[in-house]
Design a protein around this motif. Structure first.
Motif, PDB file in Angstrom:
ATOM      1  N   VAL A  15      -4.973   0.578  -2.465  1.00 52.47           N
ATOM      2  CA  VAL A  15      -4.753   1.414  -1.288  1.00 52.47           C
ATOM      3  C   VAL A  15      -5.327   0.673  -0.089  1.00 52.47           C
ATOM      4  N   VAL A  16      -4.452   0.285   0.830  1.00 50.39           N
ATOM      5  CA  VAL A  16      -4.860  -0.529   1.970  1.00 50.39           C
ATOM      6  C   VAL A  16      -5.277   0.369   3.119  1.00 50.39           C
ATOM      7  N   ASP A  17      -6.480   0.145   3.636  1.00 52.84           N
ATOM      8  CA  ASP A  17      -6.962   0.922   4.776  1.00 52.84           C
ATOM      9  C   ASP A  17      -6.094   0.673   5.993  1.00 52.84           C
ATOM     10  N   ALA A  18      -5.867   1.727   6.775  1.00 50.19           N
ATOM     11  CA  ALA A  18      -5.120   1.573   8.025  1.00 50.19           C
ATOM     12  C   ALA A  18      -5.885   0.667   8.975  1.00 50.19           C
ATOM     13  N   GLU A  19      -5.153  -0.192   9.689  1.00 51.54           N
ATOM     14  CA  GLU A  19      -5.799  -1.135  10.596  1.00 51.54           C
ATOM     15  C   GLU A  19      -6.000  -0.570  11.999  1.00 51.54           C
ATOM     16  N   THR A  20      -5.257   0.454  12.360  1.00 51.94           N
ATOM     17  CA  THR A  20      -5.277   0.868  13.764  1.00 51.94           C
ATOM     18  C   THR A  20      -5.783   2.286  14.003  1.00 51.94           C
ATOM     19  N   ALA A  21      -5.475   3.206  13.116  1.00 53.32           N
ATOM     20  CA  ALA A  21      -5.811   4.597  13.435  1.00 53.32           C
ATOM     21  C   ALA A  21      -6.145   5.372  12.170  1.00 53.32           C
ATOM     22  N   ALA A  22      -7.122   6.271  12.305  1.00 58.98           N
ATOM     23  CA  ALA A  22      -7.544   7.061  11.157  1.00 58.98           C
ATOM     24  C   ALA A  22      -6.424   7.962  10.657  1.00 58.98           C
ATOM     25  N   SER A  45      -9.601   0.133  -3.097  1.00 58.35           N
ATOM     26  CA  SER A  45      -9.246   0.404  -1.712  1.00 58.35           C
ATOM     27  C   SER A  45     -10.101  -0.448  -0.785  1.00 58.35           C
ATOM     28  N   GLY A  46      -9.650  -0.564   0.453  1.00 56.12           N
ATOM     29  CA  GLY A  46     -10.376  -1.351   1.441  1.00 56.12           C
ATOM     30  C   GLY A  46      -9.413  -2.099   2.333  1.00 56.12           C
ATOM     31  N   THR A  47      -9.898  -3.171   2.945  1.00 57.47           N
ATOM     32  CA  THR A  47      -9.040  -3.996   3.784  1.00 57.47           C
ATOM     33  C   THR A  47      -7.995  -4.683   2.919  1.00 57.47           C
ATOM     34  N   LEU A  48      -6.973  -5.202   3.562  1.00 54.11           N
ATOM     35  CA  LEU A  48      -5.911  -5.886   2.820  1.00 54.11           C
ATOM     36  C   LEU A  48      -6.474  -7.051   2.027  1.00 54.11           C
ATOM     37  N   GLU A  49      -7.368  -7.818   2.623  1.00 54.55           N
ATOM     38  CA  GLU A  49      -7.961  -8.955   1.923  1.00 54.55           C
ATOM     39  C   GLU A  49      -8.718  -8.509   0.678  1.00 54.55           C
ATOM     40  N   THR A  61       0.393   1.869   1.319  1.00 55.22           N
ATOM     41  CA  THR A  61       0.038   1.674   2.723  1.00 55.22           C
ATOM     42  C   THR A  61       0.394   2.898   3.532  1.00 55.22           C
ATOM     43  N   GLY A  62      -0.386   3.160   4.562  1.00 53.84           N
ATOM     44  CA  GLY A  62      -0.108   4.261   5.481  1.00 53.84           C
ATOM     45  C   GLY A  62       0.192   3.752   6.864  1.00 53.84           C
ATOM     46  N   GLY A  63       1.344   4.111   7.404  1.00 54.63           N
ATOM     47  CA  GLY A  63       1.665   3.769   8.770  1.00 54.63           C
ATOM     48  C   GLY A  63       2.337   2.420   8.943  1.00 54.63           C
TER      49      GLY A  63
END
Length: 265
Positions: A15-22, A45-49, A61-63
């Protein structure tokens, strides 16, 4: 290309964390955990890396921004896109546990979405030592003047053949997914996902009756022929560099991003 996805034994769901908005964040709740546990899988889960380091079987992914980041990374892991996404067959956030269950059961269908390779490079020969900029686009590539209503002259070539020269605020080239987003606001044609092409349209053209084009994705070139204002190269909503009369932008098909759709959820 549409084909069934078989899933994996003991899958790892990233699960990739959103980069721009909660608002685009994916909540890992008990329902989601239960679905993955029933498939003898695990969630990371976490950052893409961080997620990619766990070698996931499938990404969630979300968004739009997070999905675009996955495309830029050039991963071959299939993706379940979540949330309202124009031009992308995505999963409603409330239905994610049911959709992920179908994915892990092997009931998902693969959708291959084209990813464009974008290069901004100098054409001034040895006069300037300017490194080329390389990017990837899942949705669209835009050349746009930095000052509103300051028209510049742009040219478009396809496989070394001149297509058009026009005065406008900018120009956009969109993939089938991107043709339903910003590009549609400037009257670019809507493209079917099964079409191997991009939709191209001027932005704020000086002449009101202008053409739009559907062109192959193998060798497109954009350039600023005359500038009355600085122009920027924007790739999937991110400004990545300045475009001058001494530079050009090349666009071609790089590869594809595999998305997983669950039509019956």
């Amino acid at each position: 290309m549409h084909a069934a996805w078989d899933g994996d034994d003991s899958p790892v769901v990233g699960v990739v964390d959103a980069e721009t908005a909660a608002i685009d964040a994916i909540e890992i709740d008990t329902a989601l955990e239960s679905v993955v546990a029933d498939a003898d899988g695990t969630i990371t889960s976490g950052t893409l890396e961080t997620v990619l380091a766990a070698e996931p079987s499938v990404l969630v992914t979300g968004g739009e921004a997070t999905l675009s980041a996955v495309a830029r990374a050039g991963v071959d892991t299939p993706v379940v896109p979540v949330g309202p996404l124009t031009g992308i067959e995505s999963v409603d956030r409330r239905r994610l546990p049911a959709a992920l269950e179908a994915v892990l059961d092997g009931r998902a269908v693969r959708r291959e979405c084209p990813v464009l390779g974008v290069t901004l490079e100098s054409t001034a020969g040895d006069e300037r030592d300017v490194p080329a900029i390389s990017e990837r686009a899942l949705f669209d590539v835009t050349l746009i003047t930095d000052e509103p209503a300051r028209i510049s002259e742009y040219s478009l070539r396809d496989r070394e053949t001149d297509i058009a020269t026009f005065r406008a605020d900018g120009v956009v080239a969109a993939t089938p997914a991107g043709s339903h987003g910003y590009a549609s606001a400037v009257d670019a044609p809507h493209l079917s996902p099964s079409v191997d092409a991009v939709a191209v349209a001027p932005i704020g053209p000086f002449v009101t009756q202008t053409r739009q084009w559907v062109l192959p994705t193998d060798a497109l070139t954009f350039a600023v022929e005359r500038e009355e204002s600085d122009a920027s190269l924007v790739v999937d909503g991110r400004s990545v560099g300045a475009v001058t009369v001494d530079s050009q932008v090349s666009v071609s098909l790089a590869d594809s991003l595999t998305m997983l759709a669950v039509p019956d959820v």
